[in-house]
Design an enzyme around this catalytic site. Structure first.
Site, mmCIF file in Angstrom:
data_model
loop_
_atom_site.group_PDB
_atom_site.id
_atom_site.type_symbol
_atom_site.label_atom_id
_atom_site.label_comp_id
_atom_site.label_asym_id
_atom_site.label_seq_id
_atom_site.Cartn_x
_atom_site.Cartn_y
_atom_site.Cartn_z
ATOM 1 N N THR A 201 0.834 -1.208 0.000
ATOM 2 C CA THR A 201 0.000 0.000 0.000
ATOM 3 C C THR A 201 0.866 1.254 0.000
ATOM 4 O O THR A 201 1.982 1.235 0.515
ATOM 5 C CB THR A 201 -0.853 -0.049 1.285
ATOM 6 N N ARG A 229 -13.883 -8.136 0.143
ATOM 7 C CA ARG A 229 -13.152 -7.722 1.352
ATOM 8 C C ARG A 229 -12.601 -6.295 1.190
ATOM 9 O O ARG A 229 -12.033 -5.934 0.173
ATOM 10 C CB ARG A 229 -11.999 -8.703 1.592
ATOM 11 N N GLY A 231 -10.143 -3.490 3.302
ATOM 12 C CA GLY A 231 -9.211 -3.348 4.425
ATOM 13 C C GLY A 231 -9.341 -1.998 5.107
ATOM 14 O O GLY A 231 -10.371 -1.320 5.008
ATOM 15 N N ASP A 232 -8.284 -1.612 5.778
ATOM 16 C CA ASP A 232 -8.303 -0.368 6.551
ATOM 17 C C ASP A 232 -8.072 0.879 5.696
ATOM 18 O O ASP A 232 -8.465 1.979 6.082
ATOM 19 C CB ASP A 232 -7.199 -0.409 7.618
ATOM 20 N N THR A 251 -0.111 1.177 6.803
ATOM 21 C CA THR A 251 -0.005 0.045 5.888
ATOM 22 C C THR A 251 0.201 -1.212 6.711
ATOM 23 O O THR A 251 0.878 -1.179 7.738
ATOM 24 C CB THR A 251 1.164 0.220 4.900
ATOM 25 N N GLY A 252 -0.394 -2.297 6.275
ATOM 26 C CA GLY A 252 -0.226 -3.538 7.025
ATOM 27 C C GLY A 252 -1.463 -4.398 6.937
ATOM 28 O O GLY A 252 -2.319 -4.186 6.061
ATOM 29 N N GLY A 254 -4.735 -5.209 7.316
ATOM 30 C CA GLY A 254 -5.821 -4.268 7.514
ATOM 31 C C GLY A 254 -6.806 -4.585 8.619
ATOM 32 O O GLY A 254 -7.302 -3.675 9.293
HETATM 33 N N1 ASP Z 1 -3.628 -2.321 4.724
HETATM 34 C C1 ASP Z 1 -3.874 -2.897 3.419
HETATM 35 C C2 ASP Z 1 -5.094 -3.771 3.502
HETATM 36 O O1 ASP Z 1 -5.243 -4.486 4.460
HETATM 37 C C3 ASP Z 1 -2.741 -3.674 2.884
HETATM 38 C C4 ASP Z 1 -1.403 -2.977 2.950
HETATM 39 O O2 ASP Z 1 -1.229 -2.042 3.695
HETATM 40 O O3 ASP Z 1 -0.508 -3.342 2.198
HETATM 41 O O4 ASP Z 1 -5.861 -3.768 2.573
#
Ligand code: ASP
Length: 333
Positions: A201, A229, A231-232, A251-252, A254
């Site tokens: 991300t 789905r 994410g965050d 980022t991470g 989610g």
């Molecule tokens: N946070 C993002 C998600 O869960 C993924 C990412 O940060 O790479 O969709």
């Protein structure tokens, strides 16, 4: 079960012992005006070729310089965030825009959000398939509608009617991301890809000459996601947040960022408890790690202090000061 437990334990340990991958503060009298990330995850020097690392560094630098130029010319932090994220969305290297990961069904569904710290306004799109630069669609939602988040086909239609660039879904095809999906499909898991294809991300926080902050985040989500789905990243307070004191982009993994309302939690620790930007991001990333989640957070406060915290092996990241001094990082310091 056992495997999951070990993973959680490992994540917790990483959070406790390796969380201080944070800030380089500017020289006295200097302040940071733009901070970016290009995703956190299993990013190891041993897995990287010199050419690939160079390509990442060059794109991160181009993104930083793009936003910096606008800020120097007196543009708003919102303009800087949008233009900076365009550079990252247009690159196939990052999991956003052009380089978005594939869903279980082999499609690309993109999410993005943006927040203006000064006005408290925000916009987001989720699960869009035809918008070249989802961050601009998020901004259009914020500026042209009375809503905060639009999703799916409606959001694609809104972007087209707003005059944003629409592309055929095949625009988002990249062989690397397709290959990652094939590998993950063999394991049929959202959670362990064994490489850095899960994340990637992009995000940006900017501080303009008026002292106004803005933050934005854009993503293709997680490889092999299904059932629509989300994410965050497009959720205000989870993946993105900005107020008059701080801007935050995450980022991470989610689901953990949503449960822990991560971006807002950083702002809350600063606002209610008086924590500094580094202390706040480190406290929150530690909490995410203890819960078994992994990823990173970037934050920039109104004084130009920034933090880039993560509990993974690496996070593509960078920051630029008012005078144009750049720091770029990929691995653990
Ligand atoms: N946070 C993002 C998600 O869960 C993924 C990412 O940060 O790479 O969709």
């Amino acid at each position: 079960m056992k495997k999951r437990h070990i993973k959680n334990l490992a994540a917790g340990l990483i959070a406790v012992f390796a969380v201080a991958c944070s800030a380089t503060q500017p020289a006295p009298g200097e302040r940071y005006v733009l901070v970016i990330h290009g995703g956190a995850g299993t990013i190891r020097k041993a897995d990287m070729t010199a050419e690939r690392e160079q390509a990442y560094r060059e794109t991160l630098e181009e993104a930083l310089r793009t936003g910096h130029k606008l800020l120097q010319a007196g543009s708003s932090s919102l303009d800087a965030v949008e233009a900076t994220i365009h550079v990252l969305e247009d690159s196939p290297l990052f999991n956003a825009g052009k380089g978005a990961v594939f869903t279980h069904e082999g499609r690309n569904e993109l999410d993005a959000s943006i927040m203006d710290g000064q006005s408290g306004k925000a916009g987001a799109v989720a699960g869009v398939r035809t918008i070249r630069n989802p961050i601009s669609a998020a901004r259009a939602v914020m500026e042209k509608t009375e809503h905060v988040m639009l999703s799916g086909a409606g959001a694609d239609q809104f972007a087209a009617e707003s005059g944003l660039e629409i592309v055929d879904p095949s625009y988002f095809y990249t062989p690397e991301r397709w290959q990652s999906l094939q590998e993950v499909l063999k394991q049929d898991s959202l959670k362990t890809t064994g490489n850095d294809s899960k994340f990637g991300t992009v995000g940006c926080v900017a501080l303009d000459q008026q002292g106004h902050l803005a933050a934005g985040t854009s993503t293709g989500g997680m490889t092999n996601k299904r059932y629509g789905r989300i994410g965050d990243s497009p959720i205000i307070g989870a993946g993105t947040y900005a107020n008059k004191e701080v801007g935050v982009s995450c980022t991470g993994w989610g689901e953990f960022y949503i449960r822990h309302v991560v971006a807002h939690d950083v702002a809350a620790l600063m606002g209610y408890k008086g924590l500094g930007v580094t202390e706040a991001t480190e406290a929150v990333i530690a909490k995410v790690g203890e819960a078994g989640g992994d990823g990173g957070i970037i934050a920039l406060d109104r004084n130009g202090q920034m933090s880039m915290s993560f509990n993974t092996e690496g996070m593509y990241r960078g920051a630029i000061t008012e005078s144009g001094e750049i720091v770029i990082g990929i691995y653990q310091p």
